[in-house]
Design an enzyme around this catalytic site. Sequence first.
Site, PDB file in Angstrom:
ATOM      1  N   ARG A   1      40.493  60.332  33.348  1.00 22.52           N
ATOM      2  CA  ARG A   1      41.739  60.156  33.061  1.00 22.52           C
ATOM      3  C   ARG A   1      42.282  60.941  34.277  1.00 22.52           C
ATOM      4  O   ARG A   1      42.518  60.722  35.565  1.00 22.52           O
ATOM      5  CB  ARG A   1      42.368  61.142  32.077  1.00 22.52           C
ATOM      6  CG  ARG A   1      44.292  60.374  32.355  1.00 22.52           C
ATOM      7  CD  ARG A   1      45.071  61.051  31.720  1.00 22.52           C
ATOM      8  NE  ARG A   1      46.350  60.597  31.264  1.00 22.52           N
ATOM      9  CZ  ARG A   1      47.281  61.578  31.318  1.00 22.52           C
ATOM     10  NH1 ARG A   1      47.131  62.878  31.324  1.00 22.52           N
ATOM     11  NH2 ARG A   1      48.785  61.382  31.765  1.00 22.52           N
TER      12      ARG A   1
ATOM     13  N   ILE B   1      52.136  59.265  35.449  1.00 18.93           N
ATOM     14  CA  ILE B   1      51.042  58.406  34.837  1.00 18.93           C
ATOM     15  C   ILE B   1      51.866  59.030  32.597  1.00 18.93           C
ATOM     16  O   ILE B   1      52.078  59.925  32.789  1.00 18.93           O
ATOM     17  CB  ILE B   1      50.078  59.050  34.849  1.00 18.93           C
ATOM     18  CG1 ILE B   1      48.512  58.619  33.843  1.00 18.93           C
ATOM     19  CG2 ILE B   1      49.965  60.679  34.741  1.00 18.93           C
ATOM     20  CD1 ILE B   1      47.564  59.086  34.780  1.00 18.93           C
ATOM     21  N   SER B   2      51.772  57.917  31.781  1.00 17.68           N
ATOM     22  CA  SER B   2      52.712  58.338  31.240  1.00 17.68           C
ATOM     23  C   SER B   2      51.289  59.159  29.968  1.00 17.68           C
ATOM     24  O   SER B   2      49.965  59.516  30.198  1.00 17.68           O
ATOM     25  CB  SER B   2      51.969  56.700  29.958  1.00 17.68           C
ATOM     26  OG  SER B   2      52.953  56.091  31.084  1.00 17.68           O
ATOM     27  N   GLN B   3      51.835  59.803  29.027  1.00 20.53           N
ATOM     28  CA  GLN B   3      51.422  60.482  28.020  1.00 20.53           C
ATOM     29  C   GLN B   3      50.135  59.976  27.108  1.00 20.53           C
ATOM     30  O   GLN B   3      50.437  59.231  26.962  1.00 20.53           O
ATOM     31  CB  GLN B   3      52.155  61.175  27.153  1.00 20.53           C
ATOM     32  CG  GLN B   3      51.952  62.508  26.037  1.00 20.53           C
ATOM     33  CD  GLN B   3      52.648  62.796  25.373  1.00 20.53           C
ATOM     34  OE1 GLN B   3      54.110  61.497  25.548  1.00 20.53           O
ATOM     35  NE2 GLN B   3      52.549  63.132  24.184  1.00 20.53           N
ATOM     36  N   PRO B   4      48.842  60.665  27.417  1.00 17.19           N
ATOM     37  CA  PRO B   4      48.004  59.836  26.577  1.00 17.19           C
ATOM     38  C   PRO B   4      48.572  59.069  25.535  1.00 17.19           C
ATOM     39  O   PRO B   4      47.716  57.849  25.025  1.00 17.19           O
ATOM     40  CB  PRO B   4      46.673  61.251  26.352  1.00 17.19           C
ATOM     41  CG  PRO B   4      46.820  61.900  28.365  1.00 17.19           C
ATOM     42  CD  PRO B   4      48.612  61.869  27.912  1.00 17.19           C
TER      43      PRO B   4
END
Length: 218
Positions: free
Chosen positions: A42, A68-71
């Site tokens: 990431r 960037i989206s949260q995992p």
Amino acid sequence: MNARHLGIGMTSQRTRSRLIGRLLQGGVTNKRLLDVMETTPRHIFVDEALASRAYEDTALPIGHGQTISQPYIVARMTEVLLENGPLDHVLEIGTGSGYQTAILSQLVPRVYTVERIEPLLSQARKRFQELRFSNIRTKYTDGIWGWKEHGPYKGIIVTAAPAEIPQPLLEQLAIGGRMVIPVGRENQALAVIERTAKGYESRELEQVKFVPLVEGTA
Ligand code: SAH
């Protein structure tokens, strides 16, 4: 993978494994997905200055007012998308950093992704090349219109929130297919839309916070 992809210190394999622990705690159970998230670097999808925070379970800025989206959210959306069995191709609206795309590309044979901010898309394309993800097709366009040419899709994932679900996306969903999409402006809920021979069925999963789906290209 080269040394940069493998990472050191805060981007090392050990740091990544800790993130997987958090996803497990959050209730993510798909083993293949967890494996893919454990091995996908990431930190390559964020600015170098933020690399040390890449394996925290948070959204991070990627420029142009986007994130960037949260995992955990990436995992949750991917898990729900794949729940009904394997998909041959999927459509993603909102490429952003390309991280969600990269996760999908390791679980689905072909991924189509569209983005309305050109510099983000070209950066994402470079990352796909560098990491040798060769089953991703990208397009610079307003995703409100979907990508009709390759549809209908058994899976559609939308990573920006519209006030209402765009009609073209509903039309490009195959019968038996499902769409995972955050819906709403102030209060957003993650929705799963399934298309049956009779019409559409919808259910809500949980409250979320995505950047808005914006009309037109930038
Ligand atoms: N999946 C991405 C999420 C990025 S944030 C990631 O993990 O990095 C959402 C992205 O959706 C932003 O890059 C934004 O520019 C894009 N977006 C918003 N409205 C859009 C539209 N109408 N068409 C295509 N992309 C859109």
